[in-house]
Motif scaffolding. Structure first.
Motif, PDB file in Angstrom:
ATOM      1  N   MET A   1       0.813  -1.193   0.000  1.00  0.00           N
ATOM      2  CA  MET A   1       0.000   0.000   0.000  1.00  0.00           C
ATOM      3  C   MET A   1       0.864   1.266   0.000  1.00  0.00           C
ATOM      4  N   ALA A   2       1.882   1.269   0.869  1.00  0.00           N
ATOM      5  CA  ALA A   2       2.777   2.428   0.946  1.00  0.00           C
ATOM      6  C   ALA A   2       3.543   2.597  -0.354  1.00  0.00           C
ATOM      7  N   ARG A   3       3.913   1.433  -0.931  1.00  0.00           N
ATOM      8  CA  ARG A   3       4.610   1.504  -2.218  1.00  0.00           C
ATOM      9  C   ARG A   3       3.717   2.106  -3.286  1.00  0.00           C
ATOM     10  N   THR A   4       2.482   1.746  -3.288  1.00  0.00           N
ATOM     11  CA  THR A   4       1.538   2.259  -4.270  1.00  0.00           C
ATOM     12  C   THR A   4       1.367   3.762  -4.109  1.00  0.00           C
ATOM     13  N   ARG A   5       1.277   4.237  -2.874  1.00  0.00           N
ATOM     14  CA  ARG A   5       1.150   5.686  -2.641  1.00  0.00           C
ATOM     15  C   ARG A   5       2.405   6.427  -3.081  1.00  0.00           C
ATOM     16  N   ASN A   6       3.581   5.885  -2.756  1.00  0.00           N
ATOM     17  CA  ASN A   6       4.837   6.519  -3.176  1.00  0.00           C
ATOM     18  C   ASN A   6       4.951   6.566  -4.696  1.00  0.00           C
ATOM     19  N   PHE A   7       4.548   5.442  -5.324  1.00  0.00           N
ATOM     20  CA  PHE A   7       4.584   5.402  -6.772  1.00  0.00           C
ATOM     21  C   PHE A   7       3.601   6.418  -7.372  1.00  0.00           C
ATOM     22  N   ALA A   8       2.429   6.522  -6.753  1.00  0.00           N
ATOM     23  CA  ALA A   8       1.427   7.484  -7.223  1.00  0.00           C
ATOM     24  C   ALA A   8       1.928   8.916  -7.054  1.00  0.00           C
ATOM     25  N   ARG A   9       2.587   9.212  -5.948  1.00  0.00           N
ATOM     26  CA  ARG A   9       3.157  10.551  -5.743  1.00  0.00           C
ATOM     27  C   ARG A   9       4.231  10.849  -6.781  1.00  0.00           C
ATOM     28  N   PHE A  10       5.103   9.872  -6.971  1.00  0.00           N
ATOM     29  CA  PHE A  10       6.169  10.046  -7.956  1.00  0.00           C
ATOM     30  C   PHE A  10       5.582  10.278  -9.350  1.00  0.00           C
ATOM     31  N   ALA A  11       4.579   9.484  -9.695  1.00  0.00           N
ATOM     32  CA  ALA A  11       3.937   9.635 -11.004  1.00  0.00           C
ATOM     33  C   ALA A  11       3.273  11.002 -11.130  1.00  0.00           C
ATOM     34  N   LEU A  12       2.649  11.465 -10.044  1.00  0.00           N
ATOM     35  CA  LEU A  12       2.006  12.783 -10.052  1.00  0.00           C
ATOM     36  C   LEU A  12       3.051  13.894 -10.214  1.00  0.00           C
ATOM     37  N   ILE A  13       4.157  13.792  -9.492  1.00  0.00           N
ATOM     38  CA  ILE A  13       5.228  14.794  -9.602  1.00  0.00           C
ATOM     39  C   ILE A  13       5.827  14.774 -11.006  1.00  0.00           C
ATOM     40  N   ALA A  14       6.058  13.598 -11.555  1.00  0.00           N
ATOM     41  CA  ALA A  14       6.616  13.484 -12.906  1.00  0.00           C
ATOM     42  C   ALA A  14       5.655  14.071 -13.939  1.00  0.00           C
ATOM     43  N   ALA A  15       4.365  13.777 -13.773  1.00  0.00           N
ATOM     44  CA  ALA A  15       3.369  14.322 -14.707  1.00  0.00           C
ATOM     45  C   ALA A  15       3.298  15.836 -14.606  1.00  0.00           C
TER      46      ALA A  15
END
Length: 198
Positions: A1-15
Motif C-alpha cells: 500500500m505504501a509503495r503504491t502511494r509513493n509510486f502514485a506521488r512520484f507519477a504525479l510529480i513526474a506528470a
C-alpha cells in the motif's frame, strides 16, 4: 500500500513536471533573456559606431573644411543618438523604442550626407586614414544590420512563444508577459534604395 502511494506521488510529480515544462514555464524566461541579450548587441554595435565617428570626423575635417556644416551635423547627430537609451526591461514600450530608432536614424542620415560629401573630394578618397575609417564604418553598419536582424528574430520567437498554447498559460498566469517590440525602419521611404546624385 505504501509503495503504491509513493509510486502514485512520484507519477504525479513526474506528470506535473512534464506538464509544466511543456507550458512555457522555463522557455518564456529563456526567450526573454535571449531578447535582452540581442538588444544588448544592438546597443553595442551602435556604441561602436558612435565611438568611430569622432575619428572619422577628425580625419575628414583636415581635408574638407569647406564642408563644415555636414561635419557639424554628424557631430550633433552623434551626440543626440548617444543620449537616447532604452531600458531592456521596457522593450515592450513602442514609444521608447521609436525614440531610440529616430535618434539612430538621424545619425545614419548624417553619415550618409558625409559620405556623399567625400565623393565630391577625390583627395579624401586617397587618404589612407580615411579609407580605413570608412571601411570600419561600413563594417559597423553591417554589424548593426545583423544585430537588428538577430534582435527581431529573437523578439519573433519570444512573441510566438507567449502567444501559442500551452506557453500562453504560463505567459498570462505566471509572468504576465507582454509582446516585445521589434526594431523598425524609421527613415522615410526606407524600403526604397536611396539615389545618390553628384
Amino acid at each position: 500500500m505504501a509503495r503504491t502511494r509513493n509510486f502514485a506521488r512520484f507519477a504525479l510529480i513526474a506528470a506535473a513536471a512534464v506538464t509544466l515544462s511543456g507550458c512555457g514555464v522555463n522557455s518564456i524566461p529563456s526567450k526573454e533573456e535571449d531578447v535582452k541579450a540581442k538588444w544588448g548587441e544592438v546597443e553595442n554595435q551602435y556604441q561602436r559606431r558612435s565611438d568611430l565617428i569622432p575619428n572619422l570626423v577628425a580625419t575628414v575635417k583636415g581635408f574638407a573644411a569647406q564642408e563644415k556644416d555636414v561635419l557639424v551635423g554628424v557631430t550633433q547627430a552623434r551626440a543626440s543618438a548617444s543620449q537616447v537609451r532604452v531600458d531592456p526591461a521596457k522593450l515592450s514600450d513602442p514609444a521608447q523604442l521609436a525614440q531610440f530608432e529616430a535618434a539612430q536614424g538621424a545619425l545614419g542620415q548624417s553619415l550618409g550626407r558625409l559620405l556623399v560629401t567625400v565623393e565630391k573630394y577625390p583627395e579624401l578618397k586617397s587618404n589612407e586614414n580615411f579609407l580605413q575609417l570608412q571601411a570600419q564604418l561600413e563594417g559597423t553598419e553591417n554589424r548593426i544590420t545583423v544585430a537588428r536582424r538577430d534582435y527581431n528574430l529573437s523578439v519573433q520567437a519570444y512573441n510566438t512563444e507567449i502567444r501559442t498554447f500551452p506557453a500562453i498559460i504560463a505567459a498570462k498566469v505566471i509572468y504576465g508577459s507582454q509582446p516585445l517590440q521589434p526594431f523598425k525602419a524609421t527613415a522615410p521611404n526606407a524600403e526604397r534604395a536611396p539615389t545618390v546624385a553628384f
